[in-house]
Design an enzyme around this catalytic site. Structure first.
Site, PDB file in Angstrom:
ATOM      1  N   ASP A   1       1.784  13.823  15.957  1.00  0.00           N
ATOM      2  CA  ASP A   1       2.013  13.913  14.513  1.00  0.00           C
ATOM      3  C   ASP A   1       0.675  13.958  13.773  1.00  0.00           C
ATOM      4  O   ASP A   1       0.469  13.247  12.779  1.00  0.00           O
ATOM      5  CB  ASP A   1       2.885  12.742  14.033  1.00  0.00           C
ATOM      6  CG  ASP A   1       3.634  13.067  12.744  1.00  0.00           C
ATOM      7  OD1 ASP A   1       3.717  14.269  12.385  1.00  0.00           O
ATOM      8  OD2 ASP A   1       4.132  12.126  12.113  1.00  0.00           O
TER       9      ASP A   1
ATOM     10  N   GLY B   1       7.531   4.070   3.872  1.00  0.00           N
ATOM     11  CA  GLY B   1       8.041   5.258   4.555  1.00  0.00           C
ATOM     12  C   GLY B   1       9.432   4.926   5.078  1.00  0.00           C
ATOM     13  O   GLY B   1       9.969   3.856   4.758  1.00  0.00           O
TER      14      GLY B   1
ATOM     15  N   GLY C   1       9.801   1.412   6.743  1.00  0.00           N
ATOM     16  CA  GLY C   1       9.630   0.165   5.999  1.00  0.00           C
ATOM     17  C   GLY C   1       8.436   0.282   5.073  1.00  0.00           C
ATOM     18  O   GLY C   1       8.241   1.325   4.451  1.00  0.00           O
TER      19      GLY C   1
ATOM     20  N   VAL D   1       4.018  -0.809   4.155  1.00  0.00           N
ATOM     21  CA  VAL D   1       2.712  -1.249   4.640  1.00  0.00           C
ATOM     22  C   VAL D   1       2.076  -2.086   3.525  1.00  0.00           C
ATOM     23  O   VAL D   1       2.081  -1.675   2.361  1.00  0.00           O
ATOM     24  CB  VAL D   1       1.794  -0.050   4.977  1.00  0.00           C
ATOM     25  CG1 VAL D   1       0.424  -0.533   5.469  1.00  0.00           C
ATOM     26  CG2 VAL D   1       2.422   0.848   6.035  1.00  0.00           C
TER      27      VAL D   1
ATOM     28  N   ILE E   1       0.832  -1.215   0.000  1.00  0.00           N
ATOM     29  CA  ILE E   1       0.000   0.000   0.000  1.00  0.00           C
ATOM     30  C   ILE E   1       0.859   1.255   0.000  1.00  0.00           C
ATOM     31  O   ILE E   1       0.460   2.298  -0.490  1.00  0.00           O
ATOM     32  CB  ILE E   1      -0.915   0.100   1.249  1.00  0.00           C
ATOM     33  CG1 ILE E   1      -1.483  -1.223   1.684  1.00  0.00           C
ATOM     34  CG2 ILE E   1      -2.020   1.105   1.008  1.00  0.00           C
ATOM     35  CD1 ILE E   1      -2.307  -1.135   2.960  1.00  0.00           C
ATOM     36  N   GLY E   2       2.010   1.176   0.614  1.00  0.00           N
ATOM     37  CA  GLY E   2       2.838   2.383   0.671  1.00  0.00           C
ATOM     38  C   GLY E   2       4.095   2.105   1.470  1.00  0.00           C
ATOM     39  O   GLY E   2       4.262   1.018   2.030  1.00  0.00           O
TER      40      GLY E   2
ATOM     41  N   LYS F   1       2.055  -3.272   8.874  1.00  0.00           N
ATOM     42  CA  LYS F   1       3.180  -2.333   8.780  1.00  0.00           C
ATOM     43  C   LYS F   1       4.429  -3.134   9.107  1.00  0.00           C
ATOM     44  O   LYS F   1       4.538  -3.691  10.204  1.00  0.00           O
ATOM     45  CB  LYS F   1       2.939  -1.207   9.802  1.00  0.00           C
ATOM     46  CG  LYS F   1       3.915  -0.061   9.720  1.00  0.00           C
ATOM     47  CD  LYS F   1       3.433   1.073  10.623  1.00  0.00           C
ATOM     48  CE  LYS F   1       4.394   2.229  10.662  1.00  0.00           C
ATOM     49  NZ  LYS F   1       3.960   3.311  11.558  1.00  0.00           N
TER      50      LYS F   1
END
Ligand code: 3AM
Length: 280
Positions: free
Chosen positions: A130, A20, A23, A25, A17-18, A40
């Protein structure tokens, strides 16, 4: 803290999915239930990453609420930690903001859902630290939840204020950038900046470097909308309650939930068509 079974027998990975700095997800299926989950996969190399991950798991385990992305399980695979959580199939508020223009009704419903999440965290003495549109996750049924607890902190009776400068510069509260002791209301400032994102598609000082943005936050007072006349007086008032530089005068999540901009908001399910249209 973690489950020692092999997660690969329990979940079938479907897609990335994405990613960062931590690592990646992935979306996966629970073999037994057929339910979707998000995993994640956190690379644990480095002491700081280990500490942040442990912190994230502890806070997610404790904070179970319909307004927070729920923790399901965690596994350790060598130097990688898999954090299994509920799958949010509608993407992030950031996707919605970048692709459409929100009506004030939609902003009000999103605000109420986020504030319920913040109220819950703050009652439990947790500061998210955040809050920004890409950490607000959505479901196609209209649900809106706070996610990514990687920078969160748990306050205790011994340590009821924090000093660590952390977060994402453009969303940081003045007391954070000025290195003053701070409490849960830093999340309210960041949430006010999310309000700016909803109205103007980006936070104040977005064209500035992180260091200049922090300087401007420290000295600039309450940020002003570029085109205030395009926004109702009620929404302007709501934003100014979130964005008081004096923490004492800044409203709490509980107080903001009583603000007329929020009390008149429609149910979250009315956001479903918007979220679905952006997803398509
Ligand atoms: O890279 P983007 O912004 O598209 O929204 C999160 C981000 O997407 C998504 O994973 C990417 C890296 O953080 N994500 C995080 N938690 C999620 C969850 N529980 C999630 N997507 C769905 N459900």
């Amino acid at each position: 803290m973690v489950n020692h079974e092999n997660p690969m027998t329990k979940y079938i990975e479907l897609e990335n999915i994405g990613s960062g700095g931590f690592g990646q997800v992935v979306r996966a299926l629970n073999n037994a239930t057929g339910g979707e989950v998000a995993i994640k996969k956190i690379n644990l190399q480095g002491l700081r990453r280990k500490q942040l991950t442990l912190n994230e798991i502890m806070i997610m385990k404790r904070c179970r609420s319909p307004s927070v992305v729920n923790y399901l399980d965690s596994y350790l695979l060598g130097e990688e930690l898999w954090l299994v959580m509920e799958y949010m199939d509608g993407g992030t508020l950031s996707d919605v903001i970048s692709q459409t223009h929100l009506s004030e009704d939609q902003m009000a419903a999103i605000s109420r859902e986020c504030l319920q999440g913040l109220d819950f965290l703050h009652l439990n003495h947790v500061i998210h630290r955040d809050v920004k549109s890409c950490n607000i996750l959505l479901r196609t049924d209209g649900s809106v939840k706070l996610g990514d607890f990687g920078l969160s902190t748990q306050l205790t009776p011994e340590k009821s204020r924090q000093c660590t400068v952390t977060g994402t510069p453009w969303w940081m509260a003045p007391e954070v950038v000025m290195r003053q002791p701070y409490g849960p209301k830093v999340d309210i400032w960041s949430f006010g900046i999310v309000g700016f994102e909803m109205v103007e598609h980006e936070p104040p000082h977005w064209n500035q470097s992180p260091a200049s943005a922090k300087r401007l936050i420290a000295t600039g007072g309450t940020p002003q909308l570029r085109w205030p006349k395009l926004v109702s007086a009620l929404l302007r008032d709501f934003l100014s309650c979130c964005l008081q530089t004096d923490e004492e005068r800044r409203w709490s999540a509980d107080e903001l939930l009583q603000h007329p901009f929020v009390t008149s908001a429609k149910p979250a399910c009315t956001l479903a068509p918007l979220i679905n249209s952006v997803k398509k």
